[in-house]
Motif scaffolding. Structure first.
Motif, mmCIF file in Angstrom:
data_model
loop_
_atom_site.group_PDB
_atom_site.id
_atom_site.type_symbol
_atom_site.label_atom_id
_atom_site.label_comp_id
_atom_site.label_asym_id
_atom_site.label_seq_id
_atom_site.Cartn_x
_atom_site.Cartn_y
_atom_site.Cartn_z
ATOM 1 N N VAL A 196 0.855 -1.179 0.000
ATOM 2 C CA VAL A 196 0.000 0.000 0.000
ATOM 3 C C VAL A 196 0.894 1.233 0.000
ATOM 4 C CG1 VAL A 196 -1.731 1.314 1.253
ATOM 5 C CG2 VAL A 196 -1.846 -1.183 1.227
ATOM 6 N N PRO A 197 0.792 2.091 -1.037
ATOM 7 C CA PRO A 197 1.613 3.303 -1.073
ATOM 8 C C PRO A 197 1.014 4.408 -0.219
ATOM 9 C CG PRO A 197 0.259 3.203 -3.033
ATOM 10 C CD PRO A 197 -0.017 1.939 -2.254
ATOM 11 N N GLY A 198 1.853 5.329 0.177
ATOM 12 C CA GLY A 198 1.386 6.473 0.949
ATOM 13 C C GLY A 198 2.473 7.517 1.039
ATOM 14 N N GLY A 199 2.150 8.624 1.699
ATOM 15 C CA GLY A 199 3.126 9.689 1.865
ATOM 16 C C GLY A 199 2.577 11.026 1.411
ATOM 17 N N LEU A 200 3.473 11.933 1.101
ATOM 18 C CA LEU A 200 3.101 13.271 0.664
ATOM 19 C C LEU A 200 4.126 13.761 -0.344
ATOM 20 C CD1 LEU A 200 1.327 15.856 1.011
ATOM 21 C CD2 LEU A 200 2.988 16.594 2.740
ATOM 22 N N LEU A 201 3.657 14.216 -1.506
ATOM 23 C CA LEU A 201 4.523 14.769 -2.537
ATOM 24 C C LEU A 201 4.185 16.240 -2.733
ATOM 25 C CD1 LEU A 201 4.331 11.935 -5.245
ATOM 26 C CD2 LEU A 201 6.026 12.219 -3.427
ATOM 27 N N SER A 202 5.182 17.037 -3.038
ATOM 28 C CA SER A 202 4.934 18.437 -3.345
ATOM 29 C C SER A 202 4.141 18.531 -4.637
ATOM 30 C CB SER A 202 6.259 19.191 -3.483
ATOM 31 O OG SER A 202 6.948 18.776 -4.661
ATOM 32 N N HIS A 203 3.601 19.718 -4.914
ATOM 33 C CA HIS A 203 2.831 19.898 -6.142
ATOM 34 C C HIS A 203 3.703 19.617 -7.364
ATOM 35 C CE1 HIS A 203 -1.041 21.413 -4.696
ATOM 36 N NE2 HIS A 203 -0.368 22.012 -3.733
ATOM 37 N N ALA A 204 4.945 20.064 -7.329
ATOM 38 C CA ALA A 204 5.828 19.874 -8.478
ATOM 39 C C ALA A 204 6.120 18.393 -8.703
ATOM 40 C CB ALA A 204 7.131 20.646 -8.277
ATOM 41 N N THR A 205 6.454 17.692 -7.623
ATOM 42 C CA THR A 205 6.743 16.264 -7.748
ATOM 43 C C THR A 205 5.505 15.488 -8.145
ATOM 44 O OG1 THR A 205 8.481 16.438 -6.078
ATOM 45 C CG2 THR A 205 7.649 14.236 -6.550
ATOM 46 N N GLY A 206 4.371 15.824 -7.530
ATOM 47 C CA GLY A 206 3.131 15.142 -7.872
ATOM 48 C C GLY A 206 2.743 15.345 -9.327
ATOM 49 N N LYS A 207 2.893 16.588 -9.823
ATOM 50 C CA LYS A 207 2.585 16.863 -11.228
ATOM 51 C C LYS A 207 3.520 16.088 -12.145
ATOM 52 C CE LYS A 207 -0.787 19.937 -11.271
ATOM 53 N NZ LYS A 207 -2.060 19.674 -11.995
ATOM 54 N N THR A 208 4.794 16.025 -11.772
ATOM 55 C CA THR A 208 5.754 15.273 -12.591
ATOM 56 C C THR A 208 5.370 13.807 -12.676
ATOM 57 O OG1 THR A 208 7.539 16.791 -11.971
ATOM 58 C CG2 THR A 208 8.180 14.640 -12.836
ATOM 59 N N LEU A 209 5.012 13.224 -11.536
ATOM 60 C CA LEU A 209 4.635 11.818 -11.519
ATOM 61 C C LEU A 209 3.356 11.577 -12.309
ATOM 62 C CD1 LEU A 209 5.088 8.943 -10.556
ATOM 63 C CD2 LEU A 209 3.926 9.531 -8.418
ATOM 64 N N LEU A 210 2.359 12.452 -12.136
ATOM 65 C CA LEU A 210 1.113 12.292 -12.877
ATOM 66 C C LEU A 210 1.332 12.420 -14.379
ATOM 67 C CD1 LEU A 210 -1.588 14.159 -10.750
ATOM 68 C CD2 LEU A 210 -1.488 11.730 -11.298
ATOM 69 N N THR A 211 2.197 13.370 -14.769
ATOM 70 C CA THR A 211 2.487 13.533 -16.191
ATOM 71 C C THR A 211 3.137 12.284 -16.763
ATOM 72 O OG1 THR A 211 2.760 15.932 -15.914
ATOM 73 C CG2 THR A 211 3.718 14.939 -17.890
ATOM 74 N N ALA A 212 4.078 11.704 -15.997
ATOM 75 C CA ALA A 212 4.739 10.486 -16.453
ATOM 76 C C ALA A 212 3.747 9.327 -16.546
ATOM 77 C CB ALA A 212 5.881 10.120 -15.511
ATOM 78 N N LEU A 213 2.854 9.207 -15.562
ATOM 79 C CA LEU A 213 1.870 8.131 -15.581
ATOM 80 C C LEU A 213 0.904 8.296 -16.752
ATOM 81 C CD1 LEU A 213 1.010 7.790 -11.777
ATOM 82 C CD2 LEU A 213 2.382 6.237 -13.165
ATOM 83 N N GLN A 214 0.452 9.537 -16.995
ATOM 84 C CA GLN A 214 -0.475 9.766 -18.092
ATOM 85 C C GLN A 214 0.182 9.509 -19.437
ATOM 86 O OE1 GLN A 214 -1.658 13.767 -17.181
ATOM 87 N NE2 GLN A 214 -3.091 13.135 -15.582
ATOM 88 N N ALA A 215 1.462 9.884 -19.550
ATOM 89 C CA ALA A 215 2.177 9.611 -20.785
ATOM 90 C C ALA A 215 2.346 8.111 -20.988
ATOM 91 C CB ALA A 215 3.543 10.298 -20.761
#
Length: 456
Positions: A196-215
């Motif tokens: 089970v994943p968890g934690g907290l990412l900054s907006h910049a890191t979260g956006k980067t990860l979401l962009t990579a996942l969407q790509a």
């Protein structure tokens, strides 16, 4: 004992809500159901306003401290049963509404805005002296923000408030970014069923990860019935595969970082036997693919010598066998072991009775580099119906049974599949055959999977 009028009103309201909750809403006309939902939403907004006022009042009174709580948020978490983040947010919001945001509190009490609107105001508009001062501006202060909150949903309003806050105090935005970066954390907690994943990412890191996942996800195929969350999970696994297979991580290492699985030799032999195709009762030798009359498909070797990759796995053949394990000792299920063995390097280590190492063999693959290049050149992309994933995002799927009993692994018995569909054919026990230069995929019941099939 005389009850205070406020408590009497709350008791009456609670009883009224209880009576309304007992009504079967399915019996109401559709338009009335919508009206009920709207009324409930307005009631919730007013309740959130009252909760905030009560929290601010109880905190100011100070009696909560005699119970030994380390903070008011901790006290509220204990009495409400909320998680820590929610309790902290509600207390912080209550303070902001009480001390700095009277117009916001009034709009929430009137049901004109949601608690999420109020939370965005408390979070972004009250965290620096410059922003507090700007709230008093008659043109772009709190009244302006509340008027915008009435017009847009909470998600768009949160973006608007962040823009407002940046213009009011850019330096505070810089501090917030640094603080958010310092607070970043990520963890994977192992549970009985997985991680089970968890934690907290900054907006910049979260956006980067979401962009990579969407790509990575791309545009889902028309027959892709997975939920967005399921697609994101597979996309995350795909990103890990890309990073590990590329060799860019620890490029100087003699062994690239990958999953390590220890398999006793007897277990590996049993796994090969377990992957042997089972003869379908009543299927004549030489039977072909399903006919127009619906003849059952036979996946047995006698039916298709040298042309079929059987999909079934007789797990009972592994009964009593010492399980394969990951490097931390976690046992590996047979179907997963078969999946991993499809794309693995094999490294032999022979131990003596006292666990001393007697022999270490060289690392080998079931398919040579030349065979892999030939399969990629032939297939060019994932061959699962409807999938066009490129070779860099896939692996060679084959049968351990052929490798164990028919000598060298043949190019004709290897097929290029993307990581997702490689998992899919193993878990769904899909049989694959090659007829007249075309790959054909069959479910366990013998029906063929076509490009237009809906894959559950």
């Amino acid at each position: 004992m005389v009850q205070h009028p406020v408590l009497a009103e709350l008791v009456a309201a609670e009883e009224a809500v209880a009576r309304a909750a007992s009504v079967d809403l399915h019996d109401l006309p559709g338009e009335l159901q919508v009206d009920v939902l709207k009324r409930v939403e307005r009631l919730r907004r007013r309740t959130e306003s009252l909760t905030a006022r009560a929290l601010a009042t109880v905190e100011a009174d100070g009696r909560w401290a005699v119970e030994g709580a380390r903070s008011f948020a901790a006290w509220w978490r204990h009495h409400s049963g909320r998680n820590r983040a929610t309790a902290y947010r509600e207390v912080h919001q209550a303070r902001g509404l009480r001390d700095h945001l009277p117009a916001t509190a009034a709009a929430l009490a009137a049901g004109e805005i949601t608690g999420d609107h109020a939370a965005a105001m408390a979070r972004h508009a009250t965290d620096s002296p410059a922003r507090l001062a700007r709230l008093d501006d008659e043109h772009v202060g709190e009244d302006f923000l509340v008027s915008q909150a009435r017009k847009v949903d909470a998600a768009r309003f949160a973006v608007l408030v962040r823009h407002w806050a940046l213009r009011a105090d850019p330096e505070a935005s810089d501090r917030t970014y640094v603080e958010d970066s310092d607070r970043e954390e990520f963890y994977l907690s192992e549970t009985i069923d997985g991680y089970v994943p968890g934690g907290l990412l900054s907006h910049a890191t979260g956006k980067t990860l979401l962009t990579a996942l969407q790509a990575r996800i791309g545009t889902p195929a028309a027959d892709d019935r997975r939920t967005p969350a399921q697609r994101r999970a597979k996309a995350l696994a795909g990103l890990a595969h890309l990073a590990l297979d590329s060799g860019t991580l620890r490029p100087g290492a003699r062994i690239r970082p990958h999953l390590a699985v220890t398999v006793p030799f007897d277990t590996l032999e049993r796994l090969a036997e377990a992957s042997a195709p089972a003869h379908t009762p009543g299927c004549p030798v030489g039977a072909d693919a399903p006919s127009d009359e619906g003849a059952a498909f036979c996946s047995c070797v006698s039916a298709r010598p040298g042309t079929a990759i059987p999909g079934g796995l007789d797990s009972t053949a592994l009964t009593g066998a010492e399980p394969a394990t990951f490097d931390d000792g976690t046992p590996v299920a047979p179907v997963l072991l078969a999946r991993l063995a499809c794309s693995s390097h094999l490294h032999r280590v022979v131990f003596g009775p006292d666990s001393g190492v007697l022999d270490v063999g060289r690392e080998e693959r079931l398919f040579t580099a030349a065979q892999t290049r030939a399969i990629v050149a032939r297939d060019r992309q994932c061959r699962f119906p409807g999938c066009d994933a490129p070779p860099g995002e896939g692996e060679i799927h084959h049968s351990l049974w052929w490798a164990a009993h028919h000598g060298d692994t043949a190019v004709a018995l290897g097929i290029l599949l993307c990581w997702y569909h490689h998992d899919w054919v193993h878990t769904r026990e899909i049989t694959i055959s090659r007829d007249a230069g075309r790959w054909r995929f069959y479910r366990r019941d013998g029906t063929e999977i076509l490009d237009t099939a809906l894959i559950a």
